[in-house]
Design a protein around this motif. Structure first.
Motif, PDB file in Angstrom:
ATOM      1  N   VAL A 107      49.649  48.525  29.645  1.00  0.00           N
ATOM      2  CA  VAL A 107      48.811  48.448  30.835  1.00  0.00           C
ATOM      3  C   VAL A 107      49.460  47.495  31.827  1.00  0.00           C
ATOM      4  O   VAL A 107      49.956  46.431  31.449  1.00  0.00           O
ATOM      5  CB  VAL A 107      47.353  48.022  30.497  1.00  0.00           C
ATOM      6  CG1 VAL A 107      47.301  46.660  29.850  1.00  0.00           C
ATOM      7  CG2 VAL A 107      46.458  48.109  31.713  1.00  0.00           C
ATOM      8  N   THR A 108      49.495  47.905  33.088  1.00  0.00           N
ATOM      9  CA  THR A 108      50.119  47.117  34.143  1.00  0.00           C
ATOM     10  C   THR A 108      49.144  46.976  35.296  1.00  0.00           C
ATOM     11  O   THR A 108      48.446  47.928  35.639  1.00  0.00           O
ATOM     12  CB  THR A 108      51.399  47.816  34.655  1.00  0.00           C
ATOM     13  OG1 THR A 108      52.259  48.032  33.548  1.00  0.00           O
ATOM     14  CG2 THR A 108      52.112  46.982  35.689  1.00  0.00           C
ATOM     15  N   GLY A 109      49.111  45.793  35.897  1.00  0.00           N
ATOM     16  CA  GLY A 109      48.263  45.581  37.059  1.00  0.00           C
ATOM     17  C   GLY A 109      48.056  44.107  37.320  1.00  0.00           C
ATOM     18  O   GLY A 109      48.767  43.258  36.774  1.00  0.00           O
ATOM     19  N   VAL A 110      47.071  43.826  38.150  1.00  0.00           N
ATOM     20  CA  VAL A 110      46.738  42.432  38.415  1.00  0.00           C
ATOM     21  C   VAL A 110      46.171  41.829  37.125  1.00  0.00           C
ATOM     22  O   VAL A 110      45.635  42.549  36.277  1.00  0.00           O
ATOM     23  CB  VAL A 110      45.750  42.300  39.599  1.00  0.00           C
ATOM     24  CG1 VAL A 110      46.397  42.787  40.896  1.00  0.00           C
ATOM     25  CG2 VAL A 110      44.455  43.024  39.328  1.00  0.00           C
ATOM     26  N   ARG A 166      51.749  41.381  39.643  1.00  0.00           N
ATOM     27  CA  ARG A 166      51.558  42.320  38.538  1.00  0.00           C
ATOM     28  C   ARG A 166      51.863  41.621  37.216  1.00  0.00           C
ATOM     29  O   ARG A 166      52.652  40.693  37.144  1.00  0.00           O
ATOM     30  CB  ARG A 166      52.469  43.548  38.661  1.00  0.00           C
ATOM     31  CG  ARG A 166      52.131  44.460  39.805  1.00  0.00           C
ATOM     32  CD  ARG A 166      50.790  45.156  39.588  1.00  0.00           C
ATOM     33  NE  ARG A 166      50.476  46.066  40.649  1.00  0.00           N
ATOM     34  CZ  ARG A 166      49.759  45.767  41.730  1.00  0.00           C
ATOM     35  NH1 ARG A 166      49.299  44.549  41.903  1.00  0.00           N
ATOM     36  NH2 ARG A 166      49.492  46.672  42.636  1.00  0.00           N
ATOM     37  N   PHE A 195      42.004  53.128  32.880  1.00  0.00           N
ATOM     38  CA  PHE A 195      42.810  51.988  33.332  1.00  0.00           C
ATOM     39  C   PHE A 195      44.256  52.367  33.640  1.00  0.00           C
ATOM     40  O   PHE A 195      45.064  51.510  33.955  1.00  0.00           O
ATOM     41  CB  PHE A 195      42.782  50.869  32.276  1.00  0.00           C
ATOM     42  CG  PHE A 195      41.573  50.005  32.352  1.00  0.00           C
ATOM     43  CD1 PHE A 195      41.625  48.773  32.981  1.00  0.00           C
ATOM     44  CD2 PHE A 195      40.366  50.426  31.814  1.00  0.00           C
ATOM     45  CE1 PHE A 195      40.501  47.967  33.061  1.00  0.00           C
ATOM     46  CE2 PHE A 195      39.243  49.631  31.881  1.00  0.00           C
ATOM     47  CZ  PHE A 195      39.310  48.394  32.503  1.00  0.00           C
ATOM     48  N   ARG A 196      44.563  53.639  33.526  1.00  0.00           N
ATOM     49  CA  ARG A 196      45.930  54.145  33.723  1.00  0.00           C
ATOM     50  C   ARG A 196      46.928  53.469  32.792  1.00  0.00           C
ATOM     51  O   ARG A 196      48.081  53.200  33.164  1.00  0.00           O
ATOM     52  CB  ARG A 196      46.378  54.005  35.180  1.00  0.00           C
ATOM     53  CG  ARG A 196      45.569  54.873  36.110  1.00  0.00           C
ATOM     54  CD  ARG A 196      46.131  54.851  37.506  1.00  0.00           C
ATOM     55  NE  ARG A 196      45.337  55.710  38.370  1.00  0.00           N
ATOM     56  CZ  ARG A 196      44.998  55.415  39.594  1.00  0.00           C
ATOM     57  NH1 ARG A 196      45.400  54.283  40.140  1.00  0.00           N
ATOM     58  NH2 ARG A 196      44.281  56.250  40.298  1.00  0.00           N
ATOM     59  N   LYS A 244      42.741  42.977  35.849  1.00  0.00           N
ATOM     60  CA  LYS A 244      42.716  44.331  35.286  1.00  0.00           C
ATOM     61  C   LYS A 244      43.208  44.302  33.840  1.00  0.00           C
ATOM     62  O   LYS A 244      42.602  44.908  32.954  1.00  0.00           O
ATOM     63  CB  LYS A 244      43.581  45.281  36.120  1.00  0.00           C
ATOM     64  CG  LYS A 244      43.714  46.668  35.512  1.00  0.00           C
ATOM     65  CD  LYS A 244      44.728  47.525  36.255  1.00  0.00           C
ATOM     66  CE  LYS A 244      44.956  48.853  35.539  1.00  0.00           C
ATOM     67  NZ  LYS A 244      45.995  49.658  36.179  1.00  0.00           N
TER      68      LYS A 244
END
Length: 170
Positions: free
Chosen positions: A133-136, A93, A117-118, A139
């Motif tokens: 924004v958090t993620g791979v 992440r 994108f949450r 993303k």
């Protein structure tokens, strides 16, 4: 390309003593040999043992990656090294703060994209937003790219953090 010269991206996690100069020694290992660091994160993870975890994303041939791991192992304050790319499944992440300055339709579109994108609006004014924004990494990169025409003004990224899935640990 032959197998020996193909460039790979690896995520390496290193458990080290949390003491003065350790990060400088790790970075010196990379810079002194011309190895590239794409992402670097470090934080204290164990108060009792006084340990920090360094997560490094780097690229190189299979031989270069093995050299990096071997040289990291030679550093005195290193307790353990894990190559999360080859050791089995892992969770990765990254977090970014993205400031968008816009009005009207672009402002509405930025909010709509953030919802898809949450991403969370962690600050807002009449003319701006700061989205989290958090993620791979892909993303995060995609979100940042979509904010460009909507008034992207500033970006701060944390770098990658990663951990083994399941019961495996570093």
């Amino acid at each position: 390309m032959t197998e020996n010269t193909e460039i790979f991206r690896h995520t390496i996690s290193v458990l080290v003593d949390n003491e003065f100069g350790v990060l400088a020694r790790v970075i010196g290992l990379f810079s002194g040999r011309g190895y590239n660091i794409e992402s670097l994160t470090v934080a204290k993870v164990d108060e009792t043992e006084n340990l920090s975890r360094i997560t490094i994303v780097t690229t190189g041939t299979a031989m270069v990656i093995e050299q990096i791991k071997a040289q990291l192992n030679r550093l005195v304050p290193v307790h353990k090294i894990a190559d999360l790319t080859i050791d089995g499944p892992s969770v990765e992440r990254e977090m970014a703060l993205v400031k968008v300055i816009s009005k009207g339709e672009k402002r509405v579109e930025a909010l709509r994209m953030a919802d898809i994108f949450r991403a969370r609006a962690v600050d807002t004014t009449e003319d701006s937003f700061v989205f989290e924004v958090t993620g791979v990494p892909d993303k995060v990169k995609a979100f940042i790219g979509l904010m460009e025409p909507l008034g992207k003004a500033e970006v701060c990224r944390t770098g990658l953090v990663a951990v083994h899935r399941g019961t495996d640990m570093i």
